[in-house]
Write a protein that holds these residues in place. Structure first.
Motif, PDB file in Angstrom:
ATOM      1  N   GLU A 147       0.846  -1.196   0.000  1.00 25.87           N
ATOM      2  CA  GLU A 147       0.000   0.000   0.000  1.00 25.87           C
ATOM      3  C   GLU A 147       0.878   1.241   0.000  1.00 25.87           C
ATOM      4  OE1 GLU A 147      -4.109   1.062   2.126  1.00 25.87           O
ATOM      5  OE2 GLU A 147      -2.427   0.993   3.536  1.00 25.87           O
ATOM      6  N   VAL A 148       0.615   2.144  -0.942  1.00 26.49           N
ATOM      7  CA  VAL A 148       1.422   3.357  -1.100  1.00 26.49           C
ATOM      8  C   VAL A 148       0.570   4.573  -0.741  1.00 26.49           C
ATOM      9  CG1 VAL A 148       2.839   4.731  -2.665  1.00 26.49           C
ATOM     10  CG2 VAL A 148       2.713   2.239  -2.949  1.00 26.49           C
ATOM     11  N   SER A 149       1.127   5.432   0.105  1.00 23.29           N
ATOM     12  CA  SER A 149       0.414   6.631   0.536  1.00 23.29           C
ATOM     13  C   SER A 149       1.311   7.854   0.368  1.00 23.29           C
ATOM     14  CB  SER A 149      -0.016   6.519   2.001  1.00 23.29           C
ATOM     15  OG  SER A 149      -0.836   5.392   2.211  1.00 23.29           O
ATOM     16  N   VAL A 150       0.682   8.973   0.081  1.00 22.75           N
ATOM     17  CA  VAL A 150       1.383  10.250  -0.067  1.00 22.75           C
ATOM     18  C   VAL A 150       0.907  11.194   1.026  1.00 22.75           C
ATOM     19  CG1 VAL A 150       1.762  12.236  -1.579  1.00 22.75           C
ATOM     20  CG2 VAL A 150       1.655   9.941  -2.563  1.00 22.75           C
ATOM     21  N   ASP A 151       1.833  11.832   1.709  1.00 19.39           N
ATOM     22  CA  ASP A 151       1.484  12.746   2.795  1.00 19.39           C
ATOM     23  C   ASP A 151       0.963  14.062   2.236  1.00 19.39           C
ATOM     24  OD1 ASP A 151       1.411  14.044   5.347  1.00 19.39           O
ATOM     25  OD2 ASP A 151       3.355  14.935   4.893  1.00 19.39           O
ATOM     26  N   SER A 152      -0.171  14.520   2.748  1.00 18.14           N
ATOM     27  CA  SER A 152      -0.741  15.793   2.301  1.00 18.14           C
ATOM     28  C   SER A 152      -0.454  16.936   3.260  1.00 18.14           C
ATOM     29  CB  SER A 152      -2.260  15.656   2.143  1.00 18.14           C
ATOM     30  OG  SER A 152      -2.908  15.605   3.414  1.00 18.14           O
ATOM     31  N   SER A 153       0.041  16.619   4.452  1.00 17.37           N
ATOM     32  CA  SER A 153       0.127  17.631   5.505  1.00 17.37           C
ATOM     33  C   SER A 153       1.475  18.353   5.567  1.00 17.37           C
ATOM     34  CB  SER A 153      -0.178  16.999   6.866  1.00 17.37           C
ATOM     35  OG  SER A 153      -1.466  16.421   6.864  1.00 17.37           O
ATOM     36  N   GLY A 154       2.561  17.638   5.292  1.00 16.60           N
ATOM     37  CA  GLY A 154       3.878  18.254   5.466  1.00 16.60           C
ATOM     38  C   GLY A 154       4.274  18.196   6.919  1.00 16.60           C
ATOM     39  N   GLU A 155       4.522  19.340   7.530  1.00 16.82           N
ATOM     40  CA  GLU A 155       4.785  19.377   8.971  1.00 16.82           C
ATOM     41  C   GLU A 155       3.617  18.714   9.698  1.00 16.82           C
ATOM     42  OE1 GLU A 155       7.216  20.409  10.858  1.00 16.82           O
ATOM     43  OE2 GLU A 155       8.458  21.747   9.655  1.00 16.82           O
ATOM     44  N   LEU A 156       3.924  17.952  10.751  1.00 21.34           N
ATOM     45  CA  LEU A 156       2.855  17.297  11.494  1.00 21.34           C
ATOM     46  C   LEU A 156       1.831  18.318  11.969  1.00 21.34           C
ATOM     47  CD1 LEU A 156       4.955  14.729  13.571  1.00 21.34           C
ATOM     48  CD2 LEU A 156       3.606  14.308  11.512  1.00 21.34           C
ATOM     49  N   LEU A 157       0.573  17.913  12.020  1.00 20.15           N
ATOM     50  CA  LEU A 157      -0.512  18.856  12.271  1.00 20.15           C
ATOM     51  C   LEU A 157      -0.509  19.442  13.672  1.00 20.15           C
ATOM     52  CD1 LEU A 157      -3.429  17.127  10.319  1.00 20.15           C
ATOM     53  CD2 LEU A 157      -2.013  19.057   9.614  1.00 20.15           C
ATOM     54  N   HIS A 158       0.219  18.827  14.609  1.00 18.18           N
ATOM     55  CA  HIS A 158       0.272  19.440  15.935  1.00 18.18           C
ATOM     56  C   HIS A 158       1.127  20.707  15.916  1.00 18.18           C
ATOM     57  CE1 HIS A 158       4.173  17.275  16.390  1.00 18.18           C
ATOM     58  NE2 HIS A 158       4.461  18.294  17.168  1.00 18.18           N
ATOM     59  N   ARG A 159       1.900  20.887  14.884  1.00 20.66           N
ATOM     60  CA  ARG A 159       2.747  22.081  14.798  1.00 20.66           C
ATOM     61  C   ARG A 159       1.936  23.241  14.250  1.00 20.66           C
ATOM     62  NH1 ARG A 159       8.022  18.718  12.589  1.00 20.66           N
ATOM     63  NH2 ARG A 159       8.465  17.717  14.574  1.00 20.66           N
TER      64      ARG A 159
END
Length: 369
Positions: A147-159
């Protein structure tokens, strides 16, 4: 023409999955599956942008690029090269590929990542770059299913971008927000952050009470995608601004007996533009008195494990019990700590609302029964 839809996975801290699913529902996004470590949903770019902008308890949001079956590396390369990389990654973009494998003949994560990189080069027609914003790609192989996934957020959302000043053992922003949401906090009742530290509980409470989108002041990985729609993003920002309240409906207090903590909290409050909204006070929690008949007391006290001596904290937890049980009798009270002997020192009964790990320690969000 029907808009393209994708399958997404919201990564959360273990224990916050249901909180995140409730957030998605409030945004009008129907969760498909709640699984260990996150929530799946489907939608277009509108739903993806909206979730990144508004989710308070999420860690990151992944796009499921596709799943292929392979039992050898040549097959893996060929099938990965057919995935729609060009929708999410520009040629020459710097990429970081993270691979994990369980129960598969393909168990060398370095070779898996290399095969993926070669497949991307074939699909995009150009080698990955080494400079600029880095696009993260995640590969998970289970029983030869990749399974291949691409991150949409970049910096983790807690930042969120506001916590520049810190004190020891700070609580992550997403954990603080998740705990507040689990307590049913919506900003309609006063809140006292009893041991404010760097002010995370108070700030996250203010963002909830003001209905301010936690992601409105930051950048995201999807902004560098070939099909990024800046007009859609700007429209969502305009709608978020219109929904925001100008002032807090009721007070939020942040208290700590450490002047350095108050200075850190003040700096963070100012960095997000909430100066004057949150009432800071340097003093002992034992001297607090309720100014309103109802509200929420919340804190993240020392756990003892970090110090190695629980006995020194017995008095602190006893005083916390007096504050919650005798002084703020009619207020709701919540505390984050391990379900250990220290909790008994409060003399109160608590019920667990959430269980998660904070700083490598298993803790619970416990609400006064």
């Amino acid at each position: 023409m029907q808009a393209q839809t994708y399958r997404y996975f919201v990564v959360t801290t273990l224990g916050l999955e249901n909180i995140c699913a409730n957030e998605l529902n409030r945004l009008g996004i129907q969760p498909l599956h709640i699984i260990r470590g996150g929530v799946e949903f489907e939608g277009g770019l509108h739903e993806l942008y909206l979730a990144n902008l508004w989710l308070r308890s999420a860690t990151r949001i992944l796009v499921r690029l596709g799943t292929v079956v392979a039992r050898d590396f040549p097959t893996l390369f060929q099938r990965l090269s057919r995935l729609p990389w060009g929708r999410f990654i520009k040629p020459g973009r710097a990429c970081e590929i993270r691979a994990v494998s369980h129960g598969s003949r393909l168990n060398h994560t370095g070779r898996i990542a290399a095969a993926c990189e070669d497949a991307m080069v074939k699909a995009l027609g150009e080698k990955n770059g080494t400079t600029g914003p880095v696009q993260k790609v995640f590969i998970r192989i289970n029983d030869n299913h990749c399974e291949v996934s691409v991150d949409s957020s970049g910096e983790l959302l807690h930042r969120r971008g506001y916590r520049h000043a810190r004190v020891a053992a700070p609580l992550r922003e997403t954990l603080a927000a998740g705990c507040l949401l689990a307590c049913g906090y919506d900003g309609s009742l006063p809140l006292v952050d009893v041991m404010t530290g760097s002010g995370t509980f108070a700030i996250e409470a203010a963002l909830i009470a003001l209905h301010r989108a936690p992601g409105k002041g930051r950048d995201f990985a999807f902004m560098n995608w070939p099909k990024f729609r800046p007009g859609l993003w700007q429209q969502l920002l305009i709608e978020a601004q219109r929904a925001e309240k100008a002032t807090l409906p009721v007070p939020i207090y942040a208290v700590d007996n450490n002047p350095k903590a108050i200075q850190a909290a003040q700096a963070n409050i100012e960095s997000i533009g909430l100066e004057g909204a949150i009432q800071l006070s340097c003093g002992q929690m034992q001297k607090l008195q309720p100014q309103f008949p109802k509200g929420l007391l919340i804190c993240n006290p020392p756990y003892g494990e970090r110090l190695g001596r629980n006995a020194s904290l017995q008095s602190l937890y006893h005083d916390l019990g007096q504050l919650y049980g005798s002084i703020f009798t009619d207020w709701d009270g919540a505390v984050i700590c391990p379900e250990s002997e220290l909790l008994k020192a409060t003399g109160l009964s608590f019920e667990p609302l959430l269980r998660f790990t904070n700083g490598g320690i298993k803790v619970s969000l416990l609400k006064k029964a």
